[in-house]
Enzyme design. Structure first.
Site, short mmCIF file in Angstrom:
data_model
loop_
_atom_site.label_atom_id
_atom_site.label_comp_id
_atom_site.label_asym_id
_atom_site.label_seq_id
_atom_site.Cartn_x
_atom_site.Cartn_y
_atom_site.Cartn_z
N HIS C 62 0.83 -1.21 0.00
CA HIS C 62 0.00 0.00 0.00
C HIS C 62 0.86 1.25 0.00
O HIS C 62 1.25 1.74 1.06
CB HIS C 62 -0.90 -0.04 1.25
CG HIS C 62 -1.97 1.00 1.28
ND1 HIS C 62 -3.19 0.78 1.87
CD2 HIS C 62 -2.03 2.26 0.79
CE1 HIS C 62 -3.95 1.86 1.75
NE2 HIS C 62 -3.26 2.78 1.10
N HIS C 64 1.38 5.23 -2.07
CA HIS C 64 0.87 6.21 -3.04
C HIS C 64 2.07 6.87 -3.68
O HIS C 64 2.85 7.54 -3.00
CB HIS C 64 0.00 7.24 -2.31
CG HIS C 64 -1.23 6.65 -1.70
ND1 HIS C 64 -2.42 6.51 -2.39
CD2 HIS C 64 -1.46 6.13 -0.46
CE1 HIS C 64 -3.32 5.94 -1.59
NE2 HIS C 64 -2.77 5.70 -0.42
N ASN C 96 -5.23 6.05 -6.85
CA ASN C 96 -5.86 7.39 -6.75
C ASN C 96 -4.94 8.49 -7.24
O ASN C 96 -4.67 9.48 -6.56
CB ASN C 96 -6.33 7.68 -5.31
CG ASN C 96 -5.21 7.63 -4.30
OD1 ASN C 96 -4.22 6.93 -4.48
ND2 ASN C 96 -5.36 8.38 -3.22
N ASN C 280 -5.69 9.38 7.53
CA ASN C 280 -6.98 8.73 7.51
C ASN C 280 -6.78 7.27 7.17
O ASN C 280 -6.25 6.97 6.10
CB ASN C 280 -7.86 9.39 6.44
CG ASN C 280 -9.32 8.98 6.57
OD1 ASN C 280 -9.72 8.36 7.54
ND2 ASN C 280 -10.10 9.33 5.56
N ASP C 307 1.14 2.58 3.67
CA ASP C 307 0.25 3.67 3.22
C ASP C 307 1.06 4.95 3.05
O ASP C 307 0.63 6.05 3.44
CB ASP C 307 -0.91 3.88 4.21
CG ASP C 307 -2.02 4.76 3.64
OD1 ASP C 307 -2.94 5.11 4.39
OD2 ASP C 307 -1.94 5.12 2.43
N HIS C 311 3.04 14.32 0.80
CA HIS C 311 2.35 15.60 0.65
C HIS C 311 3.36 16.71 0.66
O HIS C 311 4.39 16.64 1.32
CB HIS C 311 1.34 15.83 1.78
CG HIS C 311 0.08 15.05 1.61
ND1 HIS C 311 -0.81 15.28 0.58
CD2 HIS C 311 -0.41 14.01 2.32
CE1 HIS C 311 -1.80 14.41 0.67
NE2 HIS C 311 -1.59 13.63 1.71
#
Lengths: 185, 319, 438
Positions: C62, C64, C96, C280, C307, C311
Site C-alpha cells: 500500500h 501512493h 488514486n 486517515n 500507506d 504531501h
C-alpha cells in the site's frame, strides 16, 4: 564588605510636627480652603492626604475633599519595565475645574511619578492651579519639577532608599533613610 | 516579549489558576477607566495592533477595538473573508506580511481550531486568540469568570453551560477557567450536541435542563446555531426550545436565584426567553462591559516590556 | 550483471523455514543457492554481512506514488528509490492518481515508469470503479491482464455494498483481492482526527471508530456472501481486529494490513495541532494500538503496509482542518517495526519478515517474499541492532511529511538488492546520485 546603613530621619513625633508644618504651608499659599482638593498618589500619598485633610479640618473647620490616583498606567517606563500590577483605585470625588488641586506624595525623587500624575489629572479636568506637597524631598531630579510644600529635605545618592512608614499601613509613623553600602577605605 | 502570561494568549487550558487570577485582578481597575469622561490611558501609546478577523464578528471585534483604543494603541482592522485556502493567500503568508510591517500584536479570530497557535508559532508578534474554530475563546471565558466573580466567589460555585457544547469554543474556555478556579462545572444539552469524553475533563453532564437548573448557581446559556439543525444534530429549533430552552417557567422552579450569562448574540425564543435575558438575574450586559475591561487587561499584560531591560532597570529610580 | 555473494548473514526466510547463519548466492537475477560456506564464483562481488540479517526483500502492499498527476510531491522513480532505501523490493501503487488507474494504459504507464527507474518493483493496483467515483465498475479483467495485482478505491471506501459485492464476485474470476479503505463517510464527514477526549480538547471534529467498524462488518458479510477475497487496508480499531479475527476463524477469505504509524502512535500525537500526525484513518487510542499489536502477533493482521502518502510541505503547513491526510512511511517502516514490535517481544524477527515480506507477497500472489533458489534475487540485508535517528532531510522520497522526525529507531538497511542488483546501500544520500538500478 558593603553594608547598608539605616538612619532614622523622622520619628513619630517629628513626623506629626512635620505634617502640621506642611498644613500651615499649604494654607499660607492658599488661604481659601473651600477651593482645595487633596489628591494622594497611591500608595502612601493617599494616607498622607487623609492626614493632611484632617489637620486642615482642625485648623480651618473646612472639609477638604480627597482623591486618589494610581499612576501605573501613565508611567513613562512601560517599555522597559513592563506591566506592573495596579496598586490601588483611582477616584476623584469632585470635578477639578476651577479648584486648587494639591498632589500629595510621600517621597519626591526623579519627578517622573509627579509627571505621570499631572498627565493623569489632565485627563480628568482642568484645575485652576495644581500644587505639590511631599513629605520628603530626596533630591536627584530627572525632570524640572519642584514641590511647593516640602516636609523634610534629605540629600541622597542613587543607590540609597528613603522609606516612609504610615500607621495605617505599617503600624507606625516614621521616615528612614537607608544609605547604600560603600566599600571600606 | 514575555511576562507573566508568556508571548501569546491562545487559550485558558494551559494557563495556571494564578495567571487567570492575575488577568481578572488586572481587569478590575480597567473597569473604572471606561467610566471616565476621557476613556483613555496612554500606556499602549504607539503600539500597533491588528484585528485580523477571518470570521465575521461585530461584538468581539468592537470590544477589542475599544479596549485597544482606550489604551491609546493604534488599531487596524483586517476582515479576511473565508478560509485562507479560498482566499488564496495562506495564513502563513498573511502572518509574515503583518510581521514585515512591524506590528506589535495581532488579535485573530479564525474558523479553524488551532489557527491561533499556528500563527503564534510563526510570527514574533504577540497573538491573542479571539476565537479559533471550536477550540477556545479565552477572553470570553475570562469575562464570564469576571462577571461571575462580581457576584460571588468562583470557587465552590456551580456553573452549568447549557446548549451546543460540542461546537462551542466559549464552552471549552469556560470549562478550563472555571475548573482551574475551583468551580463545579456541568454541561447540559441534547447528547448529539455534547462532546465525547467531556466527563473525563471533570464535568458533570445533565441530560435535562430542569436537572441543570435544580443544581446550578449560574447558567451560561450558549447560542444555538441554525446550522446545527441543518446538519442534522437536532431535528428543529422548536424542539430544542421546548426541551432545553431557558424559560421563565423553568427558572421559577429553581431552588435558588440563578445568575444568567449568555455570550451573545442571543436567539431569543430558541435557547433563552426574552424575559429571562432581560430579567433581574441576567448579567448579560455586565458581560459586555466586563469584556472591554478584560481585553484591556489582557492587552496590557501581554504588551509588556523587554524582560532584559526590566532586570537592568530594577535598580533604577521610579519616583 | 555480476554474481553477488551475501556472506555470513543471519538468513531469515520463513517461506523456507530458515533462520541460520548462511551465505546467499545471487546470479542472473535469481537466488542461486543458500547455505554455509558457499564458494565465490569468478567475478562475484562479496557483501560482508557478518552481524547482519539477510531476508527476502520487503513487500509493501500500500503506497501512493502520486504519478501521474502530483509529480511535485513524488514520482514513481523517487518513490521506488525511497522504497529501496527502506528495504522494500516490491511495492503496490494505489490508483488514486490523476488520472486514476482505471484502464490498461494507466497500468502500463506505471509499469513502464517503474522499469525505467530501476529501483524497487512497482505493481499497480487498479481502481474498483471508473474514476474511483463509486458508480460504475472498472474493467477489472483488463486491469488484471495489464498487470494490476489488486483493485481498490483507496482514498475512499468502495462506495456501496452493491458495488463491493459486484467487485468481489467479479475480481474472483481474476484471482485478485479487493482492497477496501473502510470508512463510513456519513459518520466521518468533516472529521480531522480520532473522536475522543483529545479531539474534544482540541476542538476538532472527530472520526469515531464506528466509521471504520461499520464498513469492515459490511465487507466481512460480503466476503461471506461472495467467497471473494477482501483485504482490509490500514486497520486502525480494536473492533476491526476483533471482527477480522472472528471472520478468519469462520474460514472467510479476509486479510488485513496495518501501518507502522498505527501500531506506534496514538491520537496524543495530534497535540499542538501537529499536521504530520493527521492521516486517515486517524491515530486512535492506546487500547487500539494494543489490539493492533496483538493482531499482528496472532496473525489476524497478515502484514504491515506503510500507506506511504507524500504531501507537499506547503500543504501540511496549514491549519489542522485544512491540511491533507497522510504521512510518508517507506523509509521508517523497518526501523519502527523492529523498535516497536521486535524489541518489546510482540513479534520475533522471523515473524516480522513474515509480516513484511513473505506474507504480503503470497497474499497478493506476487513473486518474491522468499529466498528459495530459482526465485527472484530480491534481498534486504539489514543491521537489526543499529540505532539511528530519523532525519527527514535525508529522505529519498520527495516529501518529508512524517511524524517521526527526530525519533530514535532500531534496524537500519545496509543493502537492498532487486533482481540481484544493489539498488540501495547505507550511506547513499539523495543528493549524491543514487546507485544505478536495473
Amino acid at each position: 564588605m558593603l553594608t547598608d546603613k539605616r538612619q532614622l530621619l523622622l520619628d513619630e513625633r517629628a513626623f506629626a510636627r512635620t505634617l502640621h508644618r506642611m498644613v500651615l504651608d499649604i494654607l499660607r499659599q492658599n488661604p481659601d480652603p473651600d477651593r482645595l482638593v487633596l489628591i494622594g498618589i497611591q500608595r502612601r500619598g493617599v494616607e498622607l492626604a487623609a492626614r493632611l485633610a484632617s489637620l486642615l479640618a482642625r485648623e480651618t473647620g473646612a472639609q477638604v475633599p480627597r482623591g486618589a490616583l494610581d499612576i501605573t498606567l501613565y508611567r513613562d517606563d512601560f517599555e522597559v519595565v513592563g506591566p506592573r500590577p495596579l496598586v490601588g483605585p483611582t477616584h476623584l470625588p469632585v470635578k477639578l475645574d476651577g479648584r486648587e488641586a494639591w498632589i500629595v506624595d510621600d517621597v519626591l525623587f526623579t519627578g517622573r511619578t509627579v509627571r505621570a500624575a499631572l498627565d493623569e489629572l489632565a485627563d480628568f479636568g482642568r484645575p485652576g492651579r495644581i500644587g505639590l506637597a511631599v513629605l520628603v524631598d530626596r533630591g536627584g531630579r530627572e525632570l524640572p519639577i519642584q514641590a511647593d510644600v516640602v516636609g523634610e529635605r534629605v540629600p541622597t545618592a542613587g543607590g540609597d532608599r528613603v522609606e516612609v512608614f504610615v500607621r495605617e499601613l505599617d503600624g507606625r509613623d516614621a521616615v528612614e533613610v537607608v544609605r547604600a553600602g560603600r566599600a571600606a577605605p | 516579549m514575555s511576562g507573566a502570561l508568556g508571548k501569546d494568549l491562545l487559550g485558558l487550558e494551559h494557563l495556571s489558576a494564578d495567571q487567570i487570577r492575575l488577568i481578572l485582578d488586572t481587569a478590575e481597575p480597567f473597569k473604572e477607566i471606561s467610566e471616565r469622561a476621557i476613556k483613555k490611558v496612554p500606556v499602549l501609546r504607539g503600539k500597533t495592533i491588528v484585528n485580523l478577523f477571518f470570521e465575521a464578528s461585530t461584538r468581539t471585534r468592537i470590544s477589542f477595538e475599544f479596549a485597544e483604543k482606550r489604551l491609546s494603541a493604534d488599531t487596524v482592522n483586517v476582515a479576511a473573508s473565508g478560509s485562507s485556502v479560498v482566499k488564496g493567500e495562506t495564513l502563513v503568508d498573511t502572518a509574515r506580511n503583518l510581521e514585515a510591517m512591524r506590528i506589535d500584536m495581532v488579535v485573530m479570530r479564525h474558523g479553524s481550531s488551532g489557527a491561533a497557535k499556528f500563527l503564534a508559532d510563526r510570527i514574533e508578534s504577540t497573538v491573542i486568540n479571539a476565537g479559533d474554530g471550536k477550540h477556545e475563546h479565552p477572553t470570553q471565558g475570562l469575562l464570564d469568570l469576571l462577571t461571575i466573580r462580581d457576584h460571588r466567589p468562583i470557587a465552590g460555585t456551580k456553573v452549568c453551560i447549557v446548549g451546543d457544547v460540542l461546537h462551542s469554543r466559549v464552552a471549552r474556555s469556560n470549562i478550563w477557567g472555571l475548573l482551574k478556579l475551583g468551580a463545579a462545572v456541568a454541561v447540559c444539552g441534547p447528547q448529539s450536541l455534547l462532546p465525547l469524553g467531556i466527563e473525563a475533563l471533570g464535568v458533570h453532564v445533565f441530560r435535562r435542563v430542569e436537572e441543570a437548573i435544580a443544581w446550578a448557581d449560574v447558567l451560561n446559556v450558549l447560542r444555538l446555531q441554525l446550522e446545527r439543525m441543518q446538519a442534522g444534530y437536532i431535528p428543529s429549533l422548536r424542539e430544542y426550545y421546548r426541551h432545553f430552552g431557558v424559560t421563565v417557567e423553568r427558572l421559577e422552579q429553581a431552588p435558588r436565584d440563578l445568575l444568567i450569562l449568555h455570550p451573545g448574540p442571543m436567539n431569543r425564543g430558541v435557547e433563552i426567553d426574552s424575559r429571562v435575558a432581560d430579567g433581574p438575574h441576567s448579567v448579560i450586559l455586565n458581560q459586555v462591559t466586563n469584556g472591554v475591561a478584560v481585553r484591556m487587561a489582557v492587552l496590557y499584560l501581554l504588551a509588556g516590556g523587554n524582560p532584559e531591560l526590566a532586570e537592568a532597570a530594577k535598580g533604577a529610580s521610579d519616583r | 550483471m555480476k554474481p553477488i555473494v551475501v556472506r555470513g548473514a543471519r538468513v531469515v526466510d520463513p517461506s523456507a523455514g530458515r533462520d541460520e547463519i548462511a551465505d546467499v548466492l545471487l546470479q542472473d537475477g535469481v537466488v542461486r543457492a543458500v547455505g554455509r560456506g558457499l564458494g565465490t564464483p569468478d567475478g562475484a562481488a562479496v557483501l560482508d554481512a557478518a552481524g547482519l540479517v539477510a531476508a527476502p526483500g520487503l513487500v509493501d502492499l500500500h503506497v501512493h506514488l502520486r504519478e501521474p498527476g502530483r509529480e511535485d510531491v513524488e514520482t514513481i522513480a523517487t518513490g521506488a528509490r525511497a522504497a529501496a532505501a527502506g528495504g522494500f523490493t516490491s511495492v503496490c501503487a494505489m490508483p488514486n492518481t490523476d488520472p486514476v488507474t482505471d484502464n490498461q494504459a494507466a497500468v502500463g504507464f506505471i509499469l513502464g515508469q517503474a522499469r525505467r527507474a530501476g529501483f524497487a518493483r512497482v505493481y499497480p493496483i487498479g481502481a474498483v470503479s471508473l474514476g474511483q467515483q463509486g458508480e460504475q465498475l472498472a474493467e477489472i479483467g483488463e486491469l488484471a491482464a495489464a498487470g494490476a495485482v489488486a483493485v481498490s478505491d483507496d482514498g475512499r471506501p468502495v462506495a456501496t455494498a452493491h458495488l463491493m459485492r459486484t467487485a468481489l464476485e467479479y475480481a474472483r474470476t481474476f484471482a485478485i483481492p479487493v482492497i477496501d479503505h473502510c470508512e463510513d463517510q456519513s459518520l466521518s464527514h468533516g472529521g480531522a482526527m480520532h473522536e475522543g477526549l483529545t479531539s474534544t480538547r482540541l476542538g476538532l471534529k472527530g472520526i469515531p471508530r464506528s466509521a471504520e467498524d461499520i464498513i469492515v462488518a459490511r465487507d466481512i458479510a460480503l466476503a461471506e456472501l461472495t467467497g471473494g477475497h477482501v483485504h482490509f487496508a490500514h486497520v486502525s480499531t480494536a473492533g476491526a481486529v476483533r471482527m477480522i479475527r472472528e471472520a478468519k476463524a469462520r474460514g472467510l477469505r479476509v486479510t488485513a494490513e496495518v501501518t507502522p504509524h498505527h501500531f506506534t502512535l496514538t491520537d496524543a500525537a495530534c497535540e499542538s495541532y501537529e499536521t504530520n500526525a493527521k492521516m486517515n484513518p486517524p491515530l486512535r487510542e492506546a487500547t487500539d494500538v494494543a489490539a493492533l499489536r496483538a493482531g499482528l502477533a496472532d496473525g489476524t493482521i497478515d502484514c504491515i503496509a506503510t500507506d506511504h502518502a507524500p504531501h507537499h510541505y506547503d500543504a501540511k503547513e496549514a491549519e489542522f482542518d485544512n491540511a491533507p491526510f497522510g504521512v510518508v512511511g517507506l523509509e521508517t517502516a523497518l526501523g519502527l517495526a523492529i523498535a516497536e514490535l521486535v524489541e518489546p517481544g510482540v513479534l520475533t524477527l522471523a515473524q516480522l519478515v513474515e509480516r513484511m515480506a513473505s506474507g504480503p507477497a503470497s497474499l497478493a500472489h506476487l513473486p518474491g517474499g522468499t529466498l528459495r533458489p530459482g526465485q527472484p534475487a530480491d534481498v534486504v540485508v539489514f543491521d537489526p541492532a543499529a540505532a539511528w535517528t530519523v532525519d527527514p532531510a535525508l529522505f529519498f522520497s520527495k516529501s518529508r511529511n512524517t511524524p517521526f522526525g527526530g525519533r530514535r529507531l532500531r534496524g537500519l538497511v545496509r543493502w537492498t538488492l532487486v533482481g540481484g542488483v544493489v539498488v540501495h546501500s547505507a550511506g547513499d544520500r539523495p543528493d549524491t546520485g543514487n546507485r544505478s538500478g536495473r
